[in-house]
Design a protein around this motif. Structure first.
Motif, PDB file in Angstrom:
ATOM      1  N   PHE A 187       0.671  -1.148  -0.077  1.00  0.00           N
ATOM      2  CA  PHE A 187      -0.097  -0.087  -0.064  1.00  0.00           C
ATOM      3  C   PHE A 187       0.919   1.129  -0.049  1.00  0.00           C
ATOM      4  O   PHE A 187       0.587   2.105  -0.791  1.00  0.00           O
ATOM      5  CB  PHE A 187      -0.807  -0.075   1.142  1.00  0.00           C
ATOM      6  N   ASN A 188       1.872   1.215   0.959  1.00  0.00           N
ATOM      7  CA  ASN A 188       2.815   2.396   0.767  1.00  0.00           C
ATOM      8  C   ASN A 188       3.543   2.559  -0.460  1.00  0.00           C
ATOM      9  O   ASN A 188       3.762   3.886  -0.825  1.00  0.00           O
ATOM     10  CB  ASN A 188       3.829   2.196   2.010  1.00  0.00           C
ATOM     11  N   GLU A 189       4.064   1.449  -0.858  1.00  0.00           N
ATOM     12  CA  GLU A 189       4.556   1.516  -2.419  1.00  0.00           C
ATOM     13  C   GLU A 189       3.564   2.043  -3.365  1.00  0.00           C
ATOM     14  O   GLU A 189       4.066   3.077  -4.312  1.00  0.00           O
ATOM     15  CB  GLU A 189       5.212   0.193  -2.693  1.00  0.00           C
ATOM     16  N   THR A 190       2.543   1.849  -3.502  1.00  0.00           N
ATOM     17  CA  THR A 190       1.443   2.034  -4.416  1.00  0.00           C
ATOM     18  C   THR A 190       1.292   3.548  -4.278  1.00  0.00           C
ATOM     19  O   THR A 190       1.098   4.526  -5.245  1.00  0.00           O
ATOM     20  CB  THR A 190       0.094   1.396  -4.290  1.00  0.00           C
ATOM     21  N   ARG A 191       1.248   3.899  -2.904  1.00  0.00           N
ATOM     22  CA  ARG A 191       0.945   5.559  -2.641  1.00  0.00           C
ATOM     23  C   ARG A 191       2.148   6.140  -3.305  1.00  0.00           C
ATOM     24  O   ARG A 191       1.875   7.338  -3.739  1.00  0.00           O
ATOM     25  CB  ARG A 191       0.944   5.591  -1.140  1.00  0.00           C
TER      26      ARG A 191
END
Length: 150
Positions: A132-136
């Protein structure tokens, strides 16, 4: 994205999962022995360490099941998650029984299963949060590129 980049990314994720699983197993074993063992001491033989490493390696390799199909539906993803869980549980049962991690008793099996589910939830949550953090971050970079392109 080239095939090599995709494959390298998959191997990176599999190694990360292996590392997280091994780390979480050692943490849970340490805490369990500290709080529930009468002596509070922790002794692990070389076979136990190899068993933990095997669990981590199988976790990483079995994660490849999520790369079978590029864009999965929610139903397919849940099915993969169930198959992944069952594979890991079967390996734990086989390794744990052979190494004497638990006895052939219901309470011993329930304790082992509880620790397995706890580790599974923590590792799955970590993987989700990191993804999720990488996608953000990727979305933020794309937005900044769009602004700079205008």
């Amino acid at each position: 994205m080239k095939y090599d980049e995709k494959r390298d990314g998959m191997f990176s994720i599999m190694i990360n999962i292996c590392t997280r699983v091994v780390t979480m197993i050692f943490i849970v074993i340490t805490l369990f022995r500290k709080f529930f063992s009468p002596s509070g001491e922790l002794y692990m033989g070389i076979k136990d360490i190899w068993g933990v490493l095997l669990m981590g390696i199988v976790s990483g390799l079995a994660f490849a099941i999520f790369y079978i199909k590029k864009n999965m539906t929610n139903r397919q993803f849940i099915l993969c998650e169930i198959v992944y869980f069952l594979i890991l549980n079967a390996v734990l049962f086989f390794v744990g029984l052979n190494l004497g991690w638990f006895k052939k008793e219901l309470t011993s099996l329930a304790i082992m299963e509880t620790m397995f589910i706890l580790i599974y939830i923590v590792v799955t949550t970590l993987v989700y949060l990191l993804d999720f953090n990488e996608t953000r971050k990727i979305n933020e970079k794309l937005k900044s590129r769009k602004k700079n392109a205008k």
